[in-house]
Motif scaffolding. Structure first.
Motif, PDB file in Angstrom:
ATOM      1  N   PRO A 166      -6.771  10.285   2.594  1.00  0.00           N
ATOM      2  CA  PRO A 166      -6.536  11.209   1.478  1.00  0.00           C
ATOM      3  C   PRO A 166      -5.069  11.348   1.098  1.00  0.00           C
ATOM      4  O   PRO A 166      -4.764  11.903   0.044  1.00  0.00           O
ATOM      5  CB  PRO A 166      -7.075  12.534   2.022  1.00  0.00           C
ATOM      6  CG  PRO A 166      -6.864  12.430   3.501  1.00  0.00           C
ATOM      7  CD  PRO A 166      -7.055  10.980   3.858  1.00  0.00           C
ATOM      8  N   LEU A 167      -4.162  10.864   1.943  1.00  0.00           N
ATOM      9  CA  LEU A 167      -2.730  10.973   1.687  1.00  0.00           C
ATOM     10  C   LEU A 167      -2.144   9.592   1.471  1.00  0.00           C
ATOM     11  O   LEU A 167      -2.755   8.581   1.810  1.00  0.00           O
ATOM     12  CB  LEU A 167      -2.033  11.669   2.870  1.00  0.00           C
ATOM     13  CG  LEU A 167      -2.629  13.004   3.303  1.00  0.00           C
ATOM     14  CD1 LEU A 167      -1.954  13.510   4.564  1.00  0.00           C
ATOM     15  CD2 LEU A 167      -2.517  14.031   2.187  1.00  0.00           C
ATOM     16  N   GLU A 168      -0.942   9.565   0.934  1.00  0.00           N
ATOM     17  CA  GLU A 168      -0.300   8.279   0.677  1.00  0.00           C
ATOM     18  C   GLU A 168       0.417   7.778   1.933  1.00  0.00           C
ATOM     19  O   GLU A 168       0.895   8.566   2.749  1.00  0.00           O
ATOM     20  CB  GLU A 168       0.695   8.389  -0.475  1.00  0.00           C
ATOM     21  CG  GLU A 168       2.015   9.076  -0.121  1.00  0.00           C
ATOM     22  CD  GLU A 168       1.911  10.581  -0.059  1.00  0.00           C
ATOM     23  OE1 GLU A 168       2.898  11.242   0.302  1.00  0.00           O
ATOM     24  OE2 GLU A 168       0.826  11.101  -0.370  1.00  0.00           O
ATOM     25  N   CYS A 199       0.798  -1.234   0.000  1.00  0.00           N
ATOM     26  CA  CYS A 199       0.000   0.000   0.000  1.00  0.00           C
ATOM     27  C   CYS A 199       0.826   1.277   0.000  1.00  0.00           C
ATOM     28  O   CYS A 199       0.262   2.349  -0.274  1.00  0.00           O
ATOM     29  CB  CYS A 199      -0.941   0.021   1.210  1.00  0.00           C
ATOM     30  SG  CYS A 199      -2.109  -1.350   1.257  1.00  0.00           S
ATOM     31  N   ASP A 200       2.112   1.221   0.314  1.00  0.00           N
ATOM     32  CA  ASP A 200       2.912   2.444   0.334  1.00  0.00           C
ATOM     33  C   ASP A 200       3.045   3.030  -1.066  1.00  0.00           C
ATOM     34  O   ASP A 200       3.182   2.303  -2.058  1.00  0.00           O
ATOM     35  CB  ASP A 200       4.291   2.163   0.911  1.00  0.00           C
ATOM     36  CG  ASP A 200       4.283   2.117   2.430  1.00  0.00           C
ATOM     37  OD1 ASP A 200       3.181   2.200   3.009  1.00  0.00           O
ATOM     38  OD2 ASP A 200       5.363   1.984   3.041  1.00  0.00           O
ATOM     39  N   MET A 201       3.016   4.374  -1.121  1.00  0.00           N
ATOM     40  CA  MET A 201       3.189   5.134  -2.357  1.00  0.00           C
ATOM     41  C   MET A 201       2.170   4.742  -3.432  1.00  0.00           C
ATOM     42  O   MET A 201       2.488   4.576  -4.594  1.00  0.00           O
ATOM     43  CB  MET A 201       4.609   4.963  -2.896  1.00  0.00           C
ATOM     44  CG  MET A 201       5.691   5.297  -1.897  1.00  0.00           C
ATOM     45  SD  MET A 201       5.510   6.951  -1.150  1.00  0.00           S
ATOM     46  CE  MET A 201       5.733   7.998  -2.570  1.00  0.00           C
ATOM     47  N   LYS A 202       0.927   4.597  -3.001  1.00  0.00           N
ATOM     48  CA  LYS A 202      -0.163   4.302  -3.932  1.00  0.00           C
ATOM     49  C   LYS A 202      -1.174   5.438  -3.997  1.00  0.00           C
ATOM     50  O   LYS A 202      -2.186   5.326  -4.678  1.00  0.00           O
ATOM     51  CB  LYS A 202      -0.882   3.009  -3.531  1.00  0.00           C
ATOM     52  CG  LYS A 202      -0.033   1.754  -3.651  1.00  0.00           C
ATOM     53  CD  LYS A 202       0.272   1.423  -5.100  1.00  0.00           C
ATOM     54  CE  LYS A 202       0.947   0.068  -5.228  1.00  0.00           C
ATOM     55  NZ  LYS A 202       2.259   0.018  -4.584  1.00  0.00           N
ATOM     56  N   GLY A 203      -0.954   6.519  -3.248  1.00  0.00           N
ATOM     57  CA  GLY A 203      -1.883   7.630  -3.272  1.00  0.00           C
ATOM     58  C   GLY A 203      -3.056   7.436  -2.331  1.00  0.00           C
ATOM     59  O   GLY A 203      -3.030   6.572  -1.447  1.00  0.00           O
ATOM     60  N   PRO A 204      -4.111   8.234  -2.494  1.00  0.00           N
ATOM     61  CA  PRO A 204      -5.312   8.099  -1.646  1.00  0.00           C
ATOM     62  C   PRO A 204      -5.885   6.699  -1.730  1.00  0.00           C
ATOM     63  O   PRO A 204      -5.793   6.031  -2.765  1.00  0.00           O
ATOM     64  CB  PRO A 204      -6.275   9.143  -2.230  1.00  0.00           C
ATOM     65  CG  PRO A 204      -5.398  10.110  -2.960  1.00  0.00           C
ATOM     66  CD  PRO A 204      -4.239   9.325  -3.474  1.00  0.00           C
TER      67      PRO A 204
END
Length: 319
Positions: A195-197, A172-177
């Motif tokens: 809402p944040l990555e 899930c890291d660096m996938k956006g919202p």
């Protein structure tokens, strides 16, 4: 000119230059054409450049030109004042979609610049699951968010990829919202919008755009629980999703988190288990419409049967 004395238009080079071999003169001319001429053009454009600029200025513009501060009427009928805005190089206005980061070519790979290409290839080949739906309508739930109207795909499923926080962050890291959907053992569906990555920063960030939700057992529509303030969302490398200090915690880290200022966490120690979730409403987030202070109903703690995370692959490729 008529009635005047003749004027010399060109001068012969000094005799010393006339004795230079033709090959040497060719080298001097090439050096001037490739090196000196472009440099001089930066300070004083030649006649060809000036003529091109004049033609471009005299050509009809594809849209009415507006002066800075000039009041004009938009096609919608609203009166606006025009001010120039910086170009957004991350968005293609012609196609109406985000621009993908360019991939490094073979030439840059010769000088160690191949990391961008490898990372882009890894993101584009990520094994998203497009066949697993959230299980309830999400159009109204995600209205007004970055995921509204986008194609969603499941990037993490606990029963498939693992229940520990390490597996969660690896997917899930660096996938956006993202939209987090959890299910308890008694069948209660709940979750939250991030809402944040995530990026395993061992830190928190303040935002007022996240929210929680739950699906009543007698209904198939999710009920949104709004946020009351700009309390933070947490991003612990050893923990799962956390909204507020205690509104919703899935996979709480075991032991204290060191944080970025005191050093890294020990590897493999204190990893949170996403099978355990906690929820206490009424502080950063409002309570349920039925007045209960937990997403799970009467109990502030629940054991989970499934956790899924949905993202937009189109947005994820921008990270």
């Amino acid at each position: 000119p008529p009635g005047g004395s003749p004027k010399r238009l060109f001068c012969l080079p000094p005799p010393s230059l006339c004795e230079v071999p033709a090959a040497a003169m060719l080298a001097v001319r090439l050096t001037f054409a490739l090196v000196l001429a472009p440099s001089l053009a930066l300070f004083r454009p030649c006649g060809h450049v000036r003529s091109v600029r004049a033609a471009a200025v005299s050509a009809p513009a594809p849209f009415p030109l507006r002066q800075v501060g000039q009041v004009h009427t938009a096609p919608t009928g609203q009166t606006q004042r025009f001010f120039p805005r910086p170009l957004d190089l991350s968005f293609d206005a012609a196609r109406g979609q985000p621009l993908k980061p360019p991939k490094a070519g073979w030439f840059s790979g010769l000088f160690g610049g191949d990391e961008g290409r490898k990372e882009a290839d890894t993101v584009s080949s990520f094994d998203y699951d497009y066949d697993t739906p959230p299980g309830f309508p999400v159009d109204d739930l995600l209205s007004g968010t970055a995921l509204s109207g986008r194609v969603l795909a499941c990037c993490y499923q606990a029963t498939r990829h693992g229940w520990d926080a390490t597996a969660f962050h690896s997917r899930c890291d660096m996938k956006g919202p993202a939209l987090v959907v959890g299910t308890t053992l008694d069948g209660t569906t709940f979750g939250g919008f991030m809402p944040l990555e995530w990026k395993s920063a061992n830190d928190y960030r303040e935002t007022d755009r996240d929210f929680l939700f739950y699906v009543p057992k007698d209904s198939s529509n999710a009920i949104r629980i709004e946020k009351r303030d700009s309390s933070p969302v947490y991003d612990f490398r050893r923990g799962g999703p956390q909204f507020g200090s205690e509104a919703l915690i899935i996979g709480e880290p075991i032991g204290n988190v060191m944080g970025v200022f005191t050093g890294p966490d020990p590897v493999g120690v204190g990893i949170g288990d996403l099978k355990i979730a906690k929820s206490r409403l009424g502080l950063s987030h409002a309570k349920r419409k039925d007045g209960k202070g937990s997403l799970f109903g009467d109990s502030p703690k629940a054991e989970l049967a499934e956790v899924r995370v949905f993202v937009s692959p189109e947005i994820a490729e921008m990270y």
